[in-house]
Design an enzyme around this catalytic site. Sequence first.
Site, PDB file in Angstrom:
ATOM      1  N   TYR A  68      35.894  27.625  12.219  1.00 37.67           N
ATOM      2  CA  TYR A  68      37.238  27.537  11.625  1.00 37.67           C
ATOM      3  C   TYR A  68      37.847  28.935  11.485  1.00 37.67           C
ATOM      4  CZ  TYR A  68      40.852  27.688   8.116  1.00 37.67           C
ATOM      5  OH  TYR A  68      42.030  27.984   7.457  1.00 37.67           O
ATOM      6  N   PHE A 102      51.669  24.960  10.337  1.00 40.12           N
ATOM      7  CA  PHE A 102      50.582  24.734   9.382  1.00 40.12           C
ATOM      8  C   PHE A 102      49.472  23.877   9.982  1.00 40.12           C
ATOM      9  CE2 PHE A 102      54.313  25.123   6.522  1.00 40.12           C
ATOM     10  CZ  PHE A 102      53.865  26.114   5.670  1.00 40.12           C
ATOM     11  N   ILE A 114      50.062  22.804   1.833  1.00 43.44           N
ATOM     12  CA  ILE A 114      50.960  23.966   1.794  1.00 43.44           C
ATOM     13  C   ILE A 114      52.297  23.626   2.462  1.00 43.44           C
ATOM     14  CG2 ILE A 114      51.168  26.426   2.323  1.00 43.44           C
ATOM     15  CD1 ILE A 114      48.038  26.447   2.516  1.00 43.44           C
ATOM     16  N   SER A 118      46.547  13.855   5.473  1.00 42.91           N
ATOM     17  CA  SER A 118      47.628  13.727   4.475  1.00 42.91           C
ATOM     18  C   SER A 118      48.117  12.290   4.482  1.00 42.91           C
ATOM     19  CB  SER A 118      48.769  14.682   4.807  1.00 42.91           C
ATOM     20  OG  SER A 118      49.147  14.548   6.152  1.00 42.91           O
ATOM     21  N   ARG A 157      37.941  35.920  -6.233  1.00 45.98           N
ATOM     22  CA  ARG A 157      38.942  35.509  -5.244  1.00 45.98           C
ATOM     23  C   ARG A 157      40.328  35.843  -5.776  1.00 45.98           C
ATOM     24  NH1 ARG A 157      34.856  34.979  -3.052  1.00 45.98           N
ATOM     25  NH2 ARG A 157      34.042  33.273  -1.772  1.00 45.98           N
ATOM     26  N   SER A 212      44.680  33.353   7.586  1.00 49.02           N
ATOM     27  CA  SER A 212      43.827  33.237   6.399  1.00 49.02           C
ATOM     28  C   SER A 212      43.111  34.552   6.123  1.00 49.02           C
ATOM     29  CB  SER A 212      42.786  32.145   6.667  1.00 49.02           C
ATOM     30  OG  SER A 212      41.772  32.170   5.702  1.00 49.02           O
ATOM     31  N   LYS A 244      41.344  31.111  13.472  1.00 49.08           N
ATOM     32  CA  LYS A 244      42.466  31.892  12.918  1.00 49.08           C
ATOM     33  C   LYS A 244      42.538  33.271  13.590  1.00 49.08           C
ATOM     34  CE  LYS A 244      43.922  28.709  10.264  1.00 49.08           C
ATOM     35  NZ  LYS A 244      45.171  28.023  10.583  1.00 49.08           N
TER      36      LYS A 244
HETATM   37  P1  NAD Z   1      46.251  20.361   4.969  1.00 47.58           P
HETATM   38  O1  NAD Z   1      45.118  19.728   5.665  1.00 47.58           O
HETATM   39  O2  NAD Z   1      46.629  19.840   3.628  1.00 47.58           O
HETATM   40  O3  NAD Z   1      47.550  20.325   5.884  1.00 47.58           O
HETATM   41  C1  NAD Z   1      47.485  20.351   7.286  1.00 47.58           C
HETATM   42  C2  NAD Z   1      48.314  19.210   7.810  1.00 47.58           C
HETATM   43  O4  NAD Z   1      48.321  19.238   9.221  1.00 47.58           O
HETATM   44  C3  NAD Z   1      47.785  17.832   7.395  1.00 47.58           C
HETATM   45  O5  NAD Z   1      48.850  17.075   6.852  1.00 47.58           O
HETATM   46  C4  NAD Z   1      47.278  17.207   8.709  1.00 47.58           C
HETATM   47  O6  NAD Z   1      47.467  15.825   8.706  1.00 47.58           O
HETATM   48  C5  NAD Z   1      48.150  17.915   9.719  1.00 47.58           C
HETATM   49  N1  NAD Z   1      47.605  18.085  11.072  1.00 47.58           N
HETATM   50  C6  NAD Z   1      46.413  18.583  11.452  1.00 47.58           C
HETATM   51  N2  NAD Z   1      46.343  18.668  12.783  1.00 47.58           N
HETATM   52  C7  NAD Z   1      47.520  18.213  13.279  1.00 47.58           C
HETATM   53  C8  NAD Z   1      48.077  18.049  14.569  1.00 47.58           C
HETATM   54  N3  NAD Z   1      47.401  18.406  15.664  1.00 47.58           N
HETATM   55  N4  NAD Z   1      49.330  17.561  14.689  1.00 47.58           N
HETATM   56  C9  NAD Z   1      50.039  17.199  13.586  1.00 47.58           C
HETATM   57  N5  NAD Z   1      49.569  17.329  12.342  1.00 47.58           N
HETATM   58  C10 NAD Z   1      48.324  17.829  12.184  1.00 47.58           C
HETATM   59  O7  NAD Z   1      45.926  21.935   4.895  1.00 47.58           O
HETATM   60  P2  NAD Z   1      46.675  23.080   4.103  1.00 47.58           P
HETATM   61  O8  NAD Z   1      45.771  23.541   3.022  1.00 47.58           O
HETATM   62  O9  NAD Z   1      48.061  22.706   3.795  1.00 47.58           O
HETATM   63  O10 NAD Z   1      46.655  24.220   5.202  1.00 47.58           O
HETATM   64  C11 NAD Z   1      47.761  24.485   6.032  1.00 47.58           C
HETATM   65  C12 NAD Z   1      47.420  25.648   6.942  1.00 47.58           C
HETATM   66  O11 NAD Z   1      47.060  26.769   6.165  1.00 47.58           O
HETATM   67  C13 NAD Z   1      46.239  25.391   7.881  1.00 47.58           C
HETATM   68  O12 NAD Z   1      46.528  26.013   9.114  1.00 47.58           O
HETATM   69  C14 NAD Z   1      45.089  26.090   7.194  1.00 47.58           C
HETATM   70  O13 NAD Z   1      44.116  26.485   8.102  1.00 47.58           O
HETATM   71  C15 NAD Z   1      45.810  27.285   6.596  1.00 47.58           C
HETATM   72  N6  NAD Z   1      45.132  27.868   5.437  1.00 47.58           N
HETATM   73  C16 NAD Z   1      44.817  27.079   4.378  1.00 47.58           C
HETATM   74  C17 NAD Z   1      44.158  27.644   3.276  1.00 47.58           C
HETATM   75  C18 NAD Z   1      43.743  26.788   2.104  1.00 47.58           C
HETATM   76  O14 NAD Z   1      42.877  27.212   1.349  1.00 47.58           O
HETATM   77  N7  NAD Z   1      44.349  25.635   1.888  1.00 47.58           N
HETATM   78  C19 NAD Z   1      43.852  29.003   3.270  1.00 47.58           C
HETATM   79  C20 NAD Z   1      44.210  29.775   4.372  1.00 47.58           C
HETATM   80  C21 NAD Z   1      44.852  29.201   5.452  1.00 47.58           C
HETATM   81  C1  WQD Z   2      35.907  29.905  -4.106  1.00 50.77           C
HETATM   82  C2  WQD Z   2      34.773  30.368  -4.983  1.00 50.77           C
HETATM   83  C3  WQD Z   2      32.596  29.568  -4.345  1.00 50.77           C
HETATM   84  C4  WQD Z   2      33.180  25.364  -5.229  1.00 50.77           C
HETATM   85  C5  WQD Z   2      37.600  28.851   1.510  1.00 50.77           C
HETATM   86  C6  WQD Z   2      37.478  28.851   3.016  1.00 50.77           C
HETATM   87  C7  WQD Z   2      38.256  29.981   3.615  1.00 50.77           C
HETATM   88  C8  WQD Z   2      39.721  29.937   3.162  1.00 50.77           C
HETATM   89  C9  WQD Z   2      39.784  29.881   1.668  1.00 50.77           C
HETATM   90  C10 WQD Z   2      41.184  28.717   4.643  1.00 50.77           C
HETATM   91  C11 WQD Z   2      33.533  30.756  -4.184  1.00 50.77           C
HETATM   92  C12 WQD Z   2      32.990  29.058  -5.700  1.00 50.77           C
HETATM   93  C13 WQD Z   2      33.390  26.708  -5.097  1.00 50.77           C
HETATM   94  C14 WQD Z   2      32.255  24.910  -6.218  1.00 50.77           C
HETATM   95  C15 WQD Z   2      31.855  27.195  -6.835  1.00 50.77           C
HETATM   96  N1  WQD Z   2      40.413  28.771   3.631  1.00 50.77           N
HETATM   97  N2  WQD Z   2      32.742  27.626  -5.875  1.00 50.77           N
HETATM   98  N3  WQD Z   2      31.643  25.854  -6.987  1.00 50.77           N
HETATM   99  O1  WQD Z   2      35.143  30.555  -0.520  1.00 50.77           O
HETATM  100  O2  WQD Z   2      37.377  31.584  -0.799  1.00 50.77           O
HETATM  101  O3  WQD Z   2      36.983  30.012   1.034  1.00 50.77           O
HETATM  102  O4  WQD Z   2      38.988  28.802   1.165  1.00 50.77           O
HETATM  103  O5  WQD Z   2      41.449  29.546   5.458  1.00 50.77           O
HETATM  104  O6  WQD Z   2      38.190  29.872   5.002  1.00 50.77           O
HETATM  105  O7  WQD Z   2      36.110  28.999   3.340  1.00 50.77           O
HETATM  106  O8  WQD Z   2      37.123  29.191  -1.363  1.00 50.77           O
HETATM  107  O9  WQD Z   2      37.401  27.406  -3.007  1.00 50.77           O
HETATM  108  O10 WQD Z   2      35.483  27.254  -1.371  1.00 50.77           O
HETATM  109  O11 WQD Z   2      35.411  28.928  -3.197  1.00 50.77           O
HETATM  110  O12 WQD Z   2      31.276  28.002  -7.565  1.00 50.77           O
HETATM  111  O13 WQD Z   2      32.009  23.725  -6.374  1.00 50.77           O
HETATM  112  O14 WQD Z   2      34.363  29.273  -5.809  1.00 50.77           O
HETATM  113  O15 WQD Z   2      31.248  29.920  -4.311  1.00 50.77           O
HETATM  114  O16 WQD Z   2      32.965  31.864  -4.792  1.00 50.77           O
HETATM  115  P1  WQD Z   2      36.591  30.376  -0.422  1.00 50.77           P
HETATM  116  P2  WQD Z   2      36.375  28.079  -2.207  1.00 50.77           P
END
Ligand code: NAD
Ligand code: WQD
Length: 337
Positions: free
Chosen positions: A150, A81, A13, A37, A232, A125, A154
């Site tokens: 996890y 992030f 992100i 990354s 979702r 999240s 948050k």
């Molecule tokens: P990501 O793992 O791709 O990116 C996180 C980055 O942070 C990585 O590049 C990692 O190397 C770096 N990192 C981790 N700890 C660090 C530290 N202590 N110092 C410096 N760098 C560090 O994850 P993302 O999907 O881009 O998520 C970004 C943020 O969004 C996270 O806080 C995650 O919890 C939150 N988030 C993600 C999702 C999702 O589904 N991807 C959903 C909700 C919230």
């Molecule tokens: C989505 C749907 C699965 C894989 C996760 C984290 C949550 C948040 C968002 C960061 C679900 C289904 C998945 C597969 C499947 N992240 N699925 N087969 O559950 O919304 O949550 O991402 O904050 O903390 O837990 O996302 O992508 O894992 O699943 O059927 O191989 O897809 O059961 O219904 P989810 P997801």
Amino acid sequence: MKNILITGGAGYIGSHTAVELVKAGYRPIIIDDLSNSQKAVLERLQEITGMDIPFYLGDCSNRSLLEQIAKDYELSGVIHFAAFKAVGESTQEPLKYYKNNVGSLLVLLEFMEAHSILDLVFSSSCTVYGQPDVLPVTEDTPRKDAESPYGNTKKVCEDILVDLIKSKSVLRIISLRYFNPIGAHPSGKIGELPSGVPNNLVPFVTQTAAGIRKKLTVFGDDYDTPDGSCVRDFIHVMDLADAHVKALTYLENKTPNFYDVFNVGTGDGNTVLEVIHTFEEVNDIKLNYEIGPRRPGDVVKIWADTTKINQVLGWHPKYSLADSLRDSWNWEKKLKE
Ligand code: NAD
Ligand code: WQD
């Protein structure tokens, strides 16, 4: 040009947000320890934005590295992030998650206060809503006990931010509660890089289509949803990136001592099977999938009420589910090359 520190800016992100920040006239400055990354992302960002984005390799909990950055650049804001995000791993190694996710926020907040860097956008999240009783969820929907360490990090981080603002801190802070980010930059130059076997749905879908995984398992089709699979709110990562820019510019016009929280989703729910069928249709691919048992702890259905972010930040998503799944596949194909 305003300088914005992006922790975790080489990640999924963060990298897309860097693109949108440059487009909006900011200079992003990335700190990333590359724990989840790759450095190549920086070259890709250069290709997309035309800007040599300053990059600091290291942990954003390292105060002396932060001090170095503050010496090199006058920072006006931070987007935080950086975090670990593997839900399963967090149940095995909770301390690792609390230390990184909560610890890094504490260090950053102290650093920001010391340097009067006022603006912070924090990655929260929809996981804070747990299994919601009423849908769609608004920002006032009560948060539930987190399903995982996890998820709890948050929740704890949000609470820390609330307490800090109650203490009359000068900071101006927004927590964005992301729903399910998918998709990739339309150029296919950056996208999500899952390490190991993906837990998330869309990376598993694209890896199955690419032949990296044999078969996708749909975790349950006997839920109380339109087709029995979970629901979702899938949001294109470029729309999510844009929400950060809107949040930042909004904060800049606020008086000090401010906190608010916004859902970032499309406002629509889609089932897992809809995702599969849309992916097949838009990319003209037959996906090998089977229906399997439910995944323990899964949220059955969740999607966002986006009225607040629409009205207050003037943010609206531009990409459809089909766009997202086309871009996800485009990215996977480029990765394969
Ligand atoms: P990501 O793992 O791709 O990116 C996180 C980055 O942070 C990585 O590049 C990692 O190397 C770096 N990192 C981790 N700890 C660090 C530290 N202590 N110092 C410096 N760098 C560090 O994850 P993302 O999907 O881009 O998520 C970004 C943020 O969004 C996270 O806080 C995650 O919890 C939150 N988030 C993600 C999702 C999702 O589904 N991807 C959903 C909700 C919230
Ligand atoms: C989505 C749907 C699965 C894989 C996760 C984290 C949550 C948040 C968002 C960061 C679900 C289904 C998945 C597969 C499947 N992240 N699925 N087969 O559950 O919304 O949550 O991402 O904050 O903390 O837990 O996302 O992508 O894992 O699943 O059927 O191989 O897809 O059961 O219904 P989810 P997801």
